[in-house]
Write an enzyme that holds these catalytic residues in place. Structure first.
Site, PDB file in Angstrom:
ATOM      1  N   GLU A 261     -22.223  -4.677  23.942  1.00  0.00           N
ATOM      2  CA  GLU A 261     -21.071  -5.397  23.398  1.00  0.00           C
ATOM      3  C   GLU A 261     -20.724  -6.620  24.232  1.00  0.00           C
ATOM      4  OE1 GLU A 261     -18.098  -2.278  23.031  1.00  0.00           O
ATOM      5  OE2 GLU A 261     -18.910  -1.662  21.096  1.00  0.00           O
TER       6      GLU A 261
ATOM      7  N   ASP B 244     -19.680   6.308  17.903  1.00  0.00           N
ATOM      8  CA  ASP B 244     -18.598   5.876  18.784  1.00  0.00           C
ATOM      9  C   ASP B 244     -17.342   6.717  18.599  1.00  0.00           C
ATOM     10  OD1 ASP B 244     -17.224   4.417  20.654  1.00  0.00           O
ATOM     11  OD2 ASP B 244     -16.750   2.769  19.307  1.00  0.00           O
TER      12      ASP B 244
ATOM     13  N   GLU C 171      -8.653   6.872  20.119  1.00  0.00           N
ATOM     14  CA  GLU C 171      -8.938   5.623  19.428  1.00  0.00           C
ATOM     15  C   GLU C 171      -9.139   5.817  17.929  1.00  0.00           C
ATOM     16  OE1 GLU C 171     -12.289   3.521  20.964  1.00  0.00           O
ATOM     17  OE2 GLU C 171     -12.208   1.966  19.422  1.00  0.00           O
TER      18      GLU C 171
END
Lengths: 682, 682
Positions: free
Chosen positions: B286, B365, B393
């Protein structure tokens, strides 16, 4: 007076003043704007060998303010045939008599506009005879709104919906005080006839609220910079200022204390800025405070501010952009497109004479294609201004070439009552009821002013259309090219001109082709609004839906079966929009939910139209880039400008391909209808 | 030593120490952690009337470090049956002999863990006889990673993916120096067995890079606060540090200068922090820099850092979260799920002994439901740590109750080789090859530590599962309830316990039901990841797609017709996942693209399952809220905690309804299949 020269000259390169600069020029008259004319002429003649001369010697050009004594004979002759007062303060006469080119005006602004008119004419202003002709702006208010914040907003940045760097007025909470740049900007605006500017965002935060009070000196300084170019400064104000600033516990527009507060505030503003233009207000919209909180109407709110400004000749620009931004996407009966009409049309006749209701050109929000707002035909007893968006929020954000002149011309030429009736331009031009044309600026502290150098043409065309709404947008492009590029060339301009037309003339249509189809709008990435996201706003509270399912797409806004929005138009258009058969193709999905197999006026189905236009639009973007790339090494444009445009065209080609693929894939997955031409849909 | 008392006590309220606090306690041994035990006992007995006593008098409890002389008889007795060294530094023995409760350990950490064990046992630790039993942590590394930034990132905030306020370590670019709070945190972590913490975000920006060098004193101060609780401090480092800090022109891991740079850096760190734990690295992921830039492998990169740390006993936690985040959504052959295996499995055996490869539990993820990452079974010659996300998250961001213990238990109990083979827990527990369990922390400077008070249970369960991966997550909830709530009650705890179980036990399943269906994942709002957006990531470069069209949905990851991802598993699971018929329902759309009419193992079609689970999940959320609301006015929980939870349950109910409606509407519009039960789909 220091004017910035370290930024791109846009449509006022020094070379554009060569024709005047080589002449002997008489300037007759007094006043601040006449002085500006004199200074411009001095500057140009100083460079190119002409001179500012007295009436006693030979001269080639005369700029004369009517009433200046003794008026030179040629000017008196040109003026003779015209009735005093017909030109107003901003009009001018231009003619050429016995080898002398004459500009006569009744006000300093008119004389300045006449000067820029001669600049546009170039050498042709100095050839043969020209019959005297009057030039008077069609619209009295020609305004640019800056959505500039004092400090960078964490999401929106320094300029909300700005794509050209930071604000030229503000930085990090302070006035930038780059007055040479502000003057250069004012000069550019005056050259296209803009006479009003507001200098802060309509979303007025705490710091900006204080521009009206303790930070007034910053505003006055800007007003001083704009004044020599005939531009009146406006402020966006926070309707809740009396509360936000801690002085009162209410902002109720009918409260005497509130009225007194605003009267005192206006008094202080005019003490500092005697020609202050007035207030711009976004009230009860997207979270901004407004009269609704006190059970009052928008007319109550606007008129209260108008009363405060009236003694000084100021105006309120009250925005009609009021809708429910907490809508339930499940509820298909609520229609954001209806909101402005539903809120404001019933109040026609209730607004004070110095209130201008500022209406977005379409009922939604500056989409690439919208019908004209029905509010514009619905309020004959209200002064209306039409609001356009020069900044390309939804039209490529100054990374894409999208010349908006043709769109604006369509809006201005639209006749809400059908054939033979008044046009939008007529309505806003009405000498008693008219308000004018307002646009959100596309300018920032970028070296090219607008990020994309070719986006300068949008600012240019906006000003010129506000002066003359009947102007041909392609002819305006030529004007812009003749000023911006041609004077710099020592060779034939035709190849450059033809490239710029090829790239720009049809760019709005091209952009429309590769983005949301058939007037349905949105389909952009939420928040920043750049690039495709077909369902991005589909299940949100923003009221911006397309209702695509496996069978069809579009919003039913008919009276028969939909939200009834079509009924907000006068009969002629209400009927046209109501029926699928008569509704213009490019607005079909704005007004109707139709099956993918519905056959358009063009003869192809909706789904095939989606595929065809998206393939075509992306191809056209690639052709625009290829065409521009042919300029490489020709020296027809400055190398850094060439590179900047090319880099943005690269992005436009990439992004257009992304739009093509996402929109096509979305509708292919949903409809299951294959492309009739067998092209690749991912 | 000052410990914060102005924040919520979580699972260490003073009252939980009453049973020990009323006793006469002997503490035998020396060392920093034994001093911590002594201080804890002093504190508790000071409040509740017991005392820290010498061996000469009567006593009820003995904490003894093996080797301390003279060991009291009861402790010597308990120790007698055990081979020296079997407990390691962190294990302890506990028994009760002739009315004396005994904790014996071979290291200070073990003694401290034994203390907290007695706290968990409460009064039952002081009744009857208890045969001596050893408690040894299954995993040697039990680590929490903080994704805390020094300054608030404009998008991610002070704590990336943090939902509990700011960082407890950093604020506005500086160390907060709220050491009492850090110590209180360390104490909470020690009480659940955590022995390692990293204190800055794995996305290491410029300021954070300097923690390794000129800002080392800030880090040492934190290490000092954690040390008395047996927690070693780690830093996330920027792989490009030698370049970013301006010292070298390369960060090539095979460059001698680079190796020397890191060796020197490590030397300075250990001079300041002798027990420093090591580095955490997110490389080539990323946008983070890494060895790929120099044509080197991840093993090259990790081993270079490992060599720098080796002389001091430090470790590198090298994250395996490497994938192409610039993927083309049009390309169905590239599969992000494959990435970690494709990158790392070929390098098995190449990593140094002090490198721990830190692998996310699933291949994507931290989605609500993912299969276990195939990397975990593919690298027998590499030390592996499994990474979990305690911060929610993708599981409700601490606005939703979502107790993750059951999910983690499933991951840890999963046997990649099928029936009878080693489990994930076995693999990471392996005494030579094992790495441990790591989680992203859910803690911030919120008064309840975790925003949602019930989210404390996730942190609790993570620590306890890292100690004992076989623990029953519902039993862990009871432990947590018994520490957090019960000691504060003067009445029957059963009604509160039953409410908490009703609200929490099944909350992960409930969350799964109203969000993305059948393991397909994502469908969240891009960027912040909260709330539904079915197509939000569908046409993006992130590699997270569902491929829903009018006929079906899901990702074909089979070897036969898909991306071949199933082939990354050992045969047993490769076969199970490969076939639609055997693939577990809850992962069906992760592995297969199926028609909406496909009949699940449960007997209903995919589309009906989507409708059913979404209606059910939203209803369950409403029931959770109703159940909690019954606590109003009972005094069973503190009023402000009650209100905080209720407010969040309100949001959970709203958001679950939004998920239900958006997901159902999306699939109804796409499939055209009506709900078999005729419920309202908007």
């Amino acid at each position: 007076m220091d004017i910035a020269t370290d930024v791109h000259a846009a449509w006022l390169p020094s070379e554009a003043f060569r024709p005047i600069g080589t002449r002997r020029v008489v300037v007759q008259g007094e006043g601040e704007l006449v002085e500006t004319v004199r200074r411009e002429v001095e500057g140009a003649t100083g460079v190119y060998g002409g001179g500012l001369v007295g009436t006693g010697t030979g001269y080639d050009v005369v700029f004369a303010l009517a009433g200046a004594q003794p008026l030179v004979g040629e000017a008196a002759g040109v003026l003779a045939g015209y009735e005093g007062g017909a030109l107003g303060g901003e009009g001018f006469l231009v003619g050429r008599v016995e080898g002398v080119t004459v500009v006569v005006a009744e006000g300093g602004a008119g004389l300045l506009y006449g000067l820029f008119h001669l600049v546009r004419l170039g050498e042709s202003a100095f050839r043969g005879e020209l019959a005297a002709r009057a030039h008077v702006p069609a619209l009295r208010s020609r305004m640019l709104d800056h959505w500039d914040n004092l400090t960078a907003h964490p999401v929106m940045g320094h300029v909300e919906r700005g794509y050209a760097g930071g604000s030229i007025f503000w930085r990090d909470g302070e006035a930038r005080r780059d007055l040479p740049r502000v003057r250069a900007y004012a000069r550019l605006l005056a050259a296209v006839g803009i006479n009003a500017v507001s200098v802060n965002n309509v979303n007025v935060q705490a710091a900006e609220t204080r521009l009206l009070t303790e930070r007034l000196a910053d505003v006055a300084e800007l007003a001083d910079a704009f004044r020599p170019y005939g531009i009146r400064l406006h402020l966006s104000v926070n309707f809740a200022s009396p509360v936000v600033l801690g002085d009162l516990e209410t902002a109720d527009p009918l409260d005497e204390g509130v009225r007194a507060w605003w009267a005192a505030a206006a008094g202080r503003v005019y003490a500092a800025i005697p020609d202050f233009g007035g207030f711009v207000v976004k009230a009860d919209s997207e979270g901004q405070p407004g009269p609704f909180a006190y059970g009052r109407t928008h007319a109550d709110g606007a008129n209260m501010l108008a009363a405060a400004l009236r003694p000084y000749g100021g105006q309120v620009h009250w925005r009609a952009f009021v809708y429910d931004h907490r809508q339930d996407w499940r509820d298909r009966t609520t229609d954001r497109a209806r909101a402005a009409y539903d809120h404001f049309a019933p109040q026609d006749g209730e607004f004070a004479a110095n209130v201008v209701l500022q209406v977005k050109h379409g009922p939604m929000d500056f989409q690439t294609r919208e019908p004209v707002s029905p509010v514009i035909a619905a309020m004959p007893r209200t002064r209306l201004a039409v609001e356009l968006q020069v900044t390309q929020e939804y039209t490529g954000q100054q990374r894409h070439v999208c010349y908006l002149g043709p769109m604006w011309r369509e809006v201005l030429g639209f006749g809400p009552w059908g054939e033979g009736g008044k046009s939008v331009a007529d309505l806003v031009a009405d000498p008693t009821a008219g308000g004018g044309l307002v646009a959100v600026s596309n300018v920032g502290d970028d070296a090219y002013w607008t990020g994309h150098p070719l986006a300068q043409a949008n600012l240019y065309a906006f000003g010129r259309l506000a002066w003359d709404p009947a102007a041909d947008p392609v002819a305006l492009l030529d004007e812009w090219i003749d000023l911006t590029f041609v004077p710099l060339l020592s060779r034939d301009a035709a190849p450059l001109r033809s490239t710029l037309h090829a790239v720009m003339d049809g760019s709005w249509r091209t952009y429309e082709r590769y983005t949301a189809p058939l007037g349905v709008g949105f389909m952009v990435r939420p928040g920043h609004h750049y690039g495709p996201d077909v369902d991005g706003y589909e299940y949100t509270p923003w009221g911006t839906y397309h209702y695509a399912d496996r069978d069809g797409v579009g919003v039913d806004r008919t009276r028969a079966t939909g939200t009834g929005y079509t009924g907000q138009y006068p009969a002629a258009w209400a009927e046209v929009y109501e029926a699928r058969e008569t509704c213009p193709d490019e607005l079909l999905l704005f007004f109707h939910h139709v099956p993918y197999g519905h056959v358009l006026g063009s003869g192809v189905t909706v789904i095939q139209h989606i595929y065809d236009t998206h393939f075509a639009g992306a191809e056209e973007a690639a052709e625009m880039r290829a065409r521009w790339a042919e300029l490489a090494g020709t020296g027809l444009v400055d190398a850094s400008l060439y590179a900047r445009v090319l880099e943005r065209l690269d992005e436009q080609v990439r992004c257009a391909g992304e739009w093509r693929d996402q929109v096509n894939a979305y509708f292919w997955r949903k409809s299951g209808v294959p492309d009739a031409h067998g092209r690749l849909i991912p």
